[in-house]
Structures are given as structure tokens and as C-alpha cells.
Design a protein around this motif. Structure first.
Motif, mmCIF file in Angstrom:
data_model
loop_
_atom_site.group_PDB
_atom_site.id
_atom_site.type_symbol
_atom_site.label_atom_id
_atom_site.label_comp_id
_atom_site.label_asym_id
_atom_site.label_seq_id
_atom_site.Cartn_x
_atom_site.Cartn_y
_atom_site.Cartn_z
ATOM 1 N N ASN A 3 -13.579 28.138 30.562
ATOM 2 C CA ASN A 3 -12.630 29.235 30.692
ATOM 3 C C ASN A 3 -11.220 28.677 30.541
ATOM 4 O O ASN A 3 -10.683 28.043 31.439
ATOM 5 C CB ASN A 3 -12.800 29.931 32.043
ATOM 6 C CG ASN A 3 -11.927 31.174 32.160
ATOM 7 O OD1 ASN A 3 -11.440 31.696 31.166
ATOM 8 N ND2 ASN A 3 -11.725 31.639 33.383
ATOM 9 N N ARG A 5 -7.270 29.033 30.191
ATOM 10 C CA ARG A 5 -6.169 29.940 30.522
ATOM 11 C C ARG A 5 -5.011 29.712 29.560
ATOM 12 O O ARG A 5 -4.543 28.581 29.379
ATOM 13 C CB ARG A 5 -5.701 29.735 31.956
ATOM 14 C CG ARG A 5 -4.375 30.438 32.288
ATOM 15 C CD ARG A 5 -4.107 30.564 33.766
ATOM 16 N NE ARG A 5 -4.894 31.680 34.329
ATOM 17 C CZ ARG A 5 -4.791 32.081 35.597
ATOM 18 N NH1 ARG A 5 -3.965 31.453 36.438
ATOM 19 N NH2 ARG A 5 -5.516 33.100 36.038
ATOM 20 N N GLU A 30 -1.793 35.020 21.550
ATOM 21 C CA GLU A 30 -3.135 35.397 21.996
ATOM 22 C C GLU A 30 -4.025 35.800 20.817
ATOM 23 O O GLU A 30 -5.189 35.381 20.720
ATOM 24 C CB GLU A 30 -3.056 36.556 22.992
ATOM 25 C CG GLU A 30 -4.422 37.031 23.453
ATOM 26 C CD GLU A 30 -4.349 38.252 24.355
ATOM 27 O OE1 GLU A 30 -5.423 38.823 24.651
ATOM 28 O OE2 GLU A 30 -3.237 38.642 24.754
ATOM 29 N N ARG A 34 -7.498 33.792 19.845
ATOM 30 C CA ARG A 34 -8.817 34.441 19.901
ATOM 31 C C ARG A 34 -9.576 34.268 18.582
ATOM 32 O O ARG A 34 -10.807 34.222 18.566
ATOM 33 C CB ARG A 34 -8.668 35.919 20.255
ATOM 34 C CG ARG A 34 -8.234 36.157 21.701
ATOM 35 C CD ARG A 34 -8.461 37.574 22.145
ATOM 36 N NE ARG A 34 -7.992 37.800 23.505
ATOM 37 C CZ ARG A 34 -8.658 37.464 24.610
ATOM 38 N NH1 ARG A 34 -9.845 36.866 24.500
ATOM 39 N NH2 ARG A 34 -8.160 37.715 25.810
ATOM 40 N N THR A 42 -14.023 30.839 26.646
ATOM 41 C CA THR A 42 -13.447 32.164 26.889
ATOM 42 C C THR A 42 -11.963 32.015 27.164
ATOM 43 O O THR A 42 -11.493 30.933 27.529
ATOM 44 C CB THR A 42 -14.116 32.855 28.081
ATOM 45 O OG1 THR A 42 -13.944 32.035 29.262
ATOM 46 C CG2 THR A 42 -15.602 33.058 27.826
ATOM 47 N N LEU A 43 -11.229 33.094 26.992
ATOM 48 C CA LEU A 43 -9.774 33.045 27.115
ATOM 49 C C LEU A 43 -9.296 33.977 28.213
ATOM 50 O O LEU A 43 -9.586 35.174 28.209
ATOM 51 C CB LEU A 43 -9.120 33.433 25.787
ATOM 52 C CG LEU A 43 -7.612 33.173 25.668
ATOM 53 C CD1 LEU A 43 -7.321 31.674 25.748
ATOM 54 C CD2 LEU A 43 -7.082 33.742 24.354
ATOM 55 N N ASP A 44 -8.567 33.399 29.171
ATOM 56 C CA ASP A 44 -7.916 34.146 30.243
ATOM 57 C C ASP A 44 -6.417 34.097 29.957
ATOM 58 O O ASP A 44 -5.850 33.010 29.820
ATOM 59 C CB ASP A 44 -8.230 33.496 31.598
ATOM 60 C CG ASP A 44 -7.404 34.062 32.726
ATOM 61 O OD1 ASP A 44 -7.727 35.146 33.201
ATOM 62 O OD2 ASP A 44 -6.407 33.399 33.119
ATOM 63 N N VAL A 45 -5.779 35.249 29.837
ATOM 64 C CA VAL A 45 -4.394 35.298 29.362
ATOM 65 C C VAL A 45 -3.443 35.758 30.456
ATOM 66 O O VAL A 45 -3.673 36.788 31.108
ATOM 67 C CB VAL A 45 -4.261 36.224 28.137
ATOM 68 C CG1 VAL A 45 -2.818 36.263 27.647
ATOM 69 C CG2 VAL A 45 -5.193 35.760 27.019
ATOM 70 N N VAL A 46 -2.369 34.994 30.646
ATOM 71 C CA VAL A 46 -1.255 35.394 31.507
ATOM 72 C C VAL A 46 0.001 35.366 30.640
ATOM 73 O O VAL A 46 0.312 34.344 30.016
ATOM 74 C CB VAL A 46 -1.080 34.440 32.697
ATOM 75 C CG1 VAL A 46 0.106 34.874 33.550
ATOM 76 C CG2 VAL A 46 -2.351 34.366 33.530
ATOM 77 N N HIS A 72 -6.051 28.324 38.605
ATOM 78 C CA HIS A 72 -7.107 28.422 37.598
ATOM 79 C C HIS A 72 -7.972 27.175 37.633
ATOM 80 O O HIS A 72 -7.466 26.059 37.742
ATOM 81 C CB HIS A 72 -6.475 28.584 36.215
ATOM 82 C CG HIS A 72 -7.462 28.798 35.113
ATOM 83 N ND1 HIS A 72 -8.211 29.947 34.991
ATOM 84 C CD2 HIS A 72 -7.841 27.992 34.091
ATOM 85 C CE1 HIS A 72 -8.991 29.851 33.932
ATOM 86 N NE2 HIS A 72 -8.792 28.679 33.366
#
Length: 285
Positions: A3, A5, A30, A34, A42-46, A72
Motif C-alpha cells: 500500500n 501512500r 495521481e 495510477r 495499491t495507492l492511498d492518496v493525500v 501510514h
């Protein structure tokens, strides 16, 4: 499953044209990431809201980034502008645990220009998915050690170098930066008066002082006294060389012997960026 970030702060790498010139573009980085995510990632975006030019980065942003990294569990990719990239990389390299995998990624040209942005993001992604430890910087398709990164060119793709630095100091990991102090960077120059130096020193809570070469300083009692007066009233002064590499060797030359008795601290090989960061951490004690 990894994962990853993404923390998108802004910067040239994700900018788009506007009537006023390049501005940060929401979702640009982003969307690109992707499309190139490796299998099993997987991508967690802030996303900073608003996205900012790195000229507007403050110590409060370093604290926010450190909090987001530590919250994270997996690797972290931070996109950032180039102008203050060295300061943010130095800051995170000192407060983030060394086993974490963090890459700050920047570019001199935006995505879509077939320049350095795409290569830098691909290199950053590849570095992160290997689990490589430490805070590093991905620029111009290369990975640099974060603590000593400094910008040396305002236009060229090869705009950065990383000056080798000692390991982060024990006890700084997990700390945060003071947001209510003024830390200045002063540069010694021929003809500087003691009055002018004293006035500048009086404006700050702490100072990074850039002196000559391996550590020489004018053999002038009034200049030395201005520095000694500042340290005597409790001002931390961290000294670095005006040269990018090589660092300081206090005592090597007679021109400087008196200065090194004034209560300053030698930054050794530290860049200006790292010296400022360490002063900020010292004030946070």
C-alpha cells in the motif's frame, strides 16, 4: 500487497498552464501514477488543499508531512516543488525513523512535457516497491540521499546534488519542528561591518552563518565580538562553509582562530538546508 501512500504537495512536477503561468494541477500526479502502478501495489492518496508552490513551504508543512508518513504503514511518495526540496528532504531525513521508505519526487518540467518528470516518478516508484529504507529524493531519473540534497541550477534538468552527511542525530527521530521561531541564514562577505552583522544577528532566534572555505573568518575583533555577544545572550549559531562540498576544518587557518572561540557550533559538512533543520530541532528541545 503493498500500500503506497502518495502525498501530493504541489510543485512543477504536477503543474498545468494558466493565464498567469504554471500552477499546480489537481489530480495530475495521481492520474499518472495510477497508470503505472505495478501489480500488487495499491495507492492511498493525500492531497494538500490547496496544492502549493514549494516557495510557500513552511516548518508547519514539514510537521504535517512527518505526521502523514508516520500514520501510514507502507512506503510513501511525496511530490514536491524543487525550490525548497532540499529543506524538506533534510527535515524529514532527521525526524523519520531510518527504516521507513520515503521518496520525495520533483521535476524541473511538468508531466506531459517528455522531460524529467516521468522518469523521476518511475524511478521513485521502483525504489519504493523494493522497500529500500531511508528518506531519499528522486530527481532527473536518479535517487539521491535526502539529508544532503541541495539545488545547484535554476533551469537545468541536472539541478541537484547530494552532499554526503553523517547519520541523523540520535534523539531527533519522532520530533517536530518549532513553528514560532525565526531562523536566519547569514552570509559573510568582504567589507561586512560589525554594525550590520550585529543588527542581523539581533533579528533572529538562531542563525546559520556561512563563512569562507574551510572555516576562515576576518581577523577583526569587532566582527568576532558581534558574534560572541550573540552567543553570550543565548543565540545558537551554526556555522557552515560557503563551499558546497568539503565542509569546515576549524583551526586549520590562523584567520579564524579568534572566531572559533566565540561560542558558535561547527556544522562540518552540513548543507545550509540541513544546518537550518538541525537548529530548528535544537530549539524544539
Amino acid at each position: 500487497m503493498t500500500n503506497l501512500r502518495l502525498i501530493d504537495t504541489g510543485g512543477t512536477i504536477g503543474m498545468v498552464p494558466s493565464e498567469q503561468g504554471l500552477v499546480p494541477g489537481e489530480g495530475v500526479v495521481e492520474t499518472y501514477l495510477r497508470a503505472i502502478l505495478p501489480e500488487g501495489v495499491t495507492l492511498d492518496v493525500v492531497t494538500f488543499d490547496p496544492l502549493i508552490d514549494s516557495a510557500n513551504i513552511m516548518p508547519s508543512d514539514w510537521n504535517r508531512l512527518a505526521d502523514l508518513v508516520e500514520a501510514h504503514d507502507g512506503p510513501v511518495l511525496i511530490t514536491h516543488g524543487t525550490d525548497t526540496l532540499g529543506y524538506t528532504a533534510a527535515a524529514l531525513s532527521q525526524v523519520i525513523a531510518p527504516e521507513r521508505s520515503v521518496v520525495l519526487c520533483a521535476a524541473m518540467q511538468p508531466l506531459g512535457q517528455k522531460a524529467d518528470a516521468e522518469d523521476s516518478l518511475r524511478v521513485a516508484m521502483g525504489h519504493l516497491v523494493t522497500g529500500a529504507a531511508g528518506v531519499t529524493v528522486a530527481v532527473n531519473g536518479a535517487i539521491l540521499a535526502g539529508a544532503g540534497v541541495t539545488k545547484t541550477d535554476s533551469h537545468a534538468p541536472q539541478a541537484f546534488i547530494s552532499v554526503p552527511q553523517a547519520a541523523a542525530r540520535v534523539g531527533d527521530q519522532g520530533k517536530r519542528f518549532r513553528e514560532d521561531v525565526d531562523i536566519g541564514v547569514l552570509t559573510l562577505a568582504p567589507g561586512l561591518s560589525a554594525k550590520a552583522l550585529a543588527a542581523q544577528l539581533g533579528c533572529f532566534d538562531a542563525v546559520v552563518l556561512r563563512i569562507y572555505g574551510a572555516g576562515t573568518f576576518p581577523e577583526r575583533a569587532d566582527l568576532v565580538q558581534a558574534v560572541a555577544d550573540a552567543t553570550a545572550r543565548g543565540m545558537p549559531i551554526r556555522v557552515v562553509s560557503q563551499c558546497l562540498t568539503g565542509g569546515l576544518a576549524p583551526g586549520l587557518y590562523a584567520a579564524g582562530a579568534q572566531f572559533w572561540q566565540s561560542g558558535c557550533t561547527s556544522g562540518g559538512t552540513e548543507t545550509v538546508e540541513l544546518a537550518l533543520v538541525r537548529l530548528s530541532l535544537d530549539l524544539a528541545h
